[in-house]
Design a protein around this motif. Structure first.
Motif, PDB file in Angstrom:
ATOM      1  N   THR A 194       0.847  -1.190   0.000  1.00  0.00           N
ATOM      2  CA  THR A 194       0.000   0.000   0.000  1.00  0.00           C
ATOM      3  C   THR A 194       0.886   1.245   0.000  1.00  0.00           C
ATOM      4  O   THR A 194       2.060   1.189   0.394  1.00  0.00           O
ATOM      5  CB  THR A 194      -0.927   0.037   1.238  1.00  0.00           C
ATOM      6  OG1 THR A 194      -0.135  -0.075   2.418  1.00  0.00           O
ATOM      7  CG2 THR A 194      -1.950  -1.082   1.211  1.00  0.00           C
ATOM      8  N   ILE A 195       0.309   2.348  -0.435  1.00  0.00           N
ATOM      9  CA  ILE A 195       1.050   3.606  -0.515  1.00  0.00           C
ATOM     10  C   ILE A 195       1.574   3.992   0.870  1.00  0.00           C
ATOM     11  O   ILE A 195       0.865   3.911   1.866  1.00  0.00           O
ATOM     12  CB  ILE A 195       0.154   4.713  -1.083  1.00  0.00           C
ATOM     13  CG1 ILE A 195      -0.207   4.371  -2.525  1.00  0.00           C
ATOM     14  CG2 ILE A 195       0.825   6.067  -1.011  1.00  0.00           C
ATOM     15  CD1 ILE A 195      -1.257   5.263  -3.141  1.00  0.00           C
ATOM     16  N   GLY A 196       2.853   4.365   0.897  1.00  0.00           N
ATOM     17  CA  GLY A 196       3.483   4.810   2.132  1.00  0.00           C
ATOM     18  C   GLY A 196       4.258   3.743   2.876  1.00  0.00           C
ATOM     19  O   GLY A 196       4.993   4.057   3.818  1.00  0.00           O
ATOM     20  N   ARG A 197       4.124   2.475   2.471  1.00  0.00           N
ATOM     21  CA  ARG A 197       4.832   1.394   3.158  1.00  0.00           C
ATOM     22  C   ARG A 197       6.302   1.381   2.779  1.00  0.00           C
ATOM     23  O   ARG A 197       6.681   1.629   1.644  1.00  0.00           O
ATOM     24  CB  ARG A 197       4.232   0.035   2.806  1.00  0.00           C
ATOM     25  CG  ARG A 197       2.822  -0.208   3.307  1.00  0.00           C
ATOM     26  CD  ARG A 197       2.738  -0.304   4.827  1.00  0.00           C
ATOM     27  NE  ARG A 197       3.641  -1.253   5.412  1.00  0.00           N
ATOM     28  CZ  ARG A 197       3.357  -2.507   5.704  1.00  0.00           C
ATOM     29  NH1 ARG A 197       2.159  -2.991   5.470  1.00  0.00           N
ATOM     30  NH2 ARG A 197       4.261  -3.285   6.234  1.00  0.00           N
ATOM     31  N   ALA A 198       7.137   1.052   3.753  1.00  0.00           N
ATOM     32  CA  ALA A 198       8.579   0.923   3.519  1.00  0.00           C
ATOM     33  C   ALA A 198       8.862  -0.411   2.839  1.00  0.00           C
ATOM     34  O   ALA A 198       8.282  -1.436   3.206  1.00  0.00           O
ATOM     35  CB  ALA A 198       9.338   1.003   4.834  1.00  0.00           C
ATOM     36  N   SER A 228      -3.035  -2.121 -10.451  1.00  0.00           N
ATOM     37  CA  SER A 228      -4.034  -3.179 -10.271  1.00  0.00           C
ATOM     38  C   SER A 228      -3.425  -4.570 -10.388  1.00  0.00           C
ATOM     39  O   SER A 228      -3.957  -5.533  -9.829  1.00  0.00           O
ATOM     40  CB  SER A 228      -5.165  -3.012 -11.289  1.00  0.00           C
ATOM     41  OG  SER A 228      -4.653  -3.083 -12.607  1.00  0.00           O
ATOM     42  N   ASP A 229      -2.278  -4.699 -11.079  1.00  0.00           N
ATOM     43  CA  ASP A 229      -1.619  -6.000 -11.213  1.00  0.00           C
ATOM     44  C   ASP A 229      -0.626  -6.275 -10.081  1.00  0.00           C
ATOM     45  O   ASP A 229       0.065  -7.290 -10.079  1.00  0.00           O
ATOM     46  CB  ASP A 229      -0.919  -6.121 -12.561  1.00  0.00           C
ATOM     47  CG  ASP A 229       0.224  -5.134 -12.748  1.00  0.00           C
ATOM     48  OD1 ASP A 229       0.477  -4.314 -11.834  1.00  0.00           O
ATOM     49  OD2 ASP A 229       0.853  -5.171 -13.824  1.00  0.00           O
ATOM     50  N   GLY A 230      -0.535  -5.369  -9.099  1.00  0.00           N
ATOM     51  CA  GLY A 230       0.338  -5.568  -7.942  1.00  0.00           C
ATOM     52  C   GLY A 230       1.729  -4.983  -8.102  1.00  0.00           C
ATOM     53  O   GLY A 230       2.507  -4.980  -7.154  1.00  0.00           O
ATOM     54  N   VAL A 283      11.625   4.334  -9.232  1.00  0.00           N
ATOM     55  CA  VAL A 283      11.428   3.300 -10.245  1.00  0.00           C
ATOM     56  C   VAL A 283       9.934   3.056 -10.378  1.00  0.00           C
ATOM     57  O   VAL A 283       9.212   3.047  -9.381  1.00  0.00           O
ATOM     58  CB  VAL A 283      12.169   1.991  -9.905  1.00  0.00           C
ATOM     59  CG1 VAL A 283      13.662   2.133 -10.105  1.00  0.00           C
ATOM     60  CG2 VAL A 283      11.892   1.530  -8.491  1.00  0.00           C
ATOM     61  N   ARG A 284       9.485   2.895 -11.617  1.00  0.00           N
ATOM     62  CA  ARG A 284       8.059   2.730 -11.883  1.00  0.00           C
ATOM     63  C   ARG A 284       7.759   1.311 -12.342  1.00  0.00           C
ATOM     64  O   ARG A 284       8.551   0.688 -13.025  1.00  0.00           O
ATOM     65  CB  ARG A 284       7.629   3.708 -12.974  1.00  0.00           C
ATOM     66  CG  ARG A 284       7.796   5.152 -12.556  1.00  0.00           C
ATOM     67  CD  ARG A 284       7.411   6.082 -13.671  1.00  0.00           C
ATOM     68  NE  ARG A 284       5.980   5.926 -13.929  1.00  0.00           N
ATOM     69  CZ  ARG A 284       5.359   6.547 -14.911  1.00  0.00           C
ATOM     70  NH1 ARG A 284       6.012   7.315 -15.738  1.00  0.00           N
ATOM     71  NH2 ARG A 284       4.070   6.370 -15.077  1.00  0.00           N
ATOM     72  N   ASP A 285       6.590   0.845 -11.937  1.00  0.00           N
ATOM     73  CA  ASP A 285       6.068  -0.442 -12.400  1.00  0.00           C
ATOM     74  C   ASP A 285       7.041  -1.600 -12.208  1.00  0.00           C
ATOM     75  O   ASP A 285       7.309  -2.359 -13.128  1.00  0.00           O
ATOM     76  CB  ASP A 285       5.671  -0.357 -13.876  1.00  0.00           C
ATOM     77  CG  ASP A 285       4.487   0.551 -14.104  1.00  0.00           C
ATOM     78  OD1 ASP A 285       3.646   0.649 -13.201  1.00  0.00           O
ATOM     79  OD2 ASP A 285       4.397   1.155 -15.187  1.00  0.00           O
ATOM     80  N   ILE A 286       7.568  -1.742 -10.994  1.00  0.00           N
ATOM     81  CA  ILE A 286       8.452  -2.876 -10.731  1.00  0.00           C
ATOM     82  C   ILE A 286       7.667  -3.967 -10.006  1.00  0.00           C
ATOM     83  O   ILE A 286       6.652  -3.714  -9.358  1.00  0.00           O
ATOM     84  CB  ILE A 286       9.707  -2.474  -9.923  1.00  0.00           C
ATOM     85  CG1 ILE A 286       9.356  -1.955  -8.524  1.00  0.00           C
ATOM     86  CG2 ILE A 286      10.537  -1.462 -10.694  1.00  0.00           C
ATOM     87  CD1 ILE A 286      10.578  -1.742  -7.640  1.00  0.00           C
ATOM     88  N   GLU A 287       8.148  -5.171 -10.132  1.00  0.00           N
ATOM     89  CA  GLU A 287       7.491  -6.308  -9.506  1.00  0.00           C
ATOM     90  C   GLU A 287       7.641  -6.230  -7.990  1.00  0.00           C
ATOM     91  O   GLU A 287       8.695  -5.862  -7.470  1.00  0.00           O
ATOM     92  CB  GLU A 287       8.096  -7.612 -10.019  1.00  0.00           C
ATOM     93  CG  GLU A 287       7.366  -8.834  -9.527  1.00  0.00           C
ATOM     94  CD  GLU A 287       7.848 -10.108 -10.192  1.00  0.00           C
ATOM     95  OE1 GLU A 287       7.535 -11.178  -9.646  1.00  0.00           O
ATOM     96  OE2 GLU A 287       8.538 -10.035 -11.219  1.00  0.00           O
TER      97      GLU A 287
END
Length: 91
Positions: free
Chosen positions: A4-8, A36-38, A54-58
């Motif tokens: 979730t947003i804000g988690r380390a 939406s894909d995690g 970094v954007r859209d990383i697994e």
């Protein structure tokens, strides 16, 4: 546990500023967005304290399922945030 947003989180892999293939220590990051894909977008600081994003990383929750190949960066929970099962004397 879903990101979730804000988690380390810890970010591994590259290419990130100040990191290379031989680095085994993660860099610190904060989740900025969750798709939406995690997959996640993470901002943080490299080993030199230089900001990165970094954007859209697994997001890898269980390393048993395999890890992305270098140089693909990925995020995980820091060891203290990994949910534990059973009787944990630290609780």
């Amino acid at each position: 546990m879903k990101p979730t947003i804000g988690r380390a989180v810890h970010v591994y892999g590259g290419p990130l500023p100040g990191m290379n293939k031989n680095d085994v220590e993660p860099v610190a990051g904060t989740v900025c967005a969750v798709n939406s894909d995690g997959r996640v977008t993470v901002a943080g600081f490299d080993h030199l304290g230089v900001p990165f994003s970094v954007r859209d990383i697994e997001f890898v929750q269980d390393e048993g399922g395999g890890l992305p190949e270098y140089p693909t960066p990925y995020a995980t929970w820091p060891a203290r945030d990994i949910p534990q099962t059973g009787n944990d004397p630290a609780k």
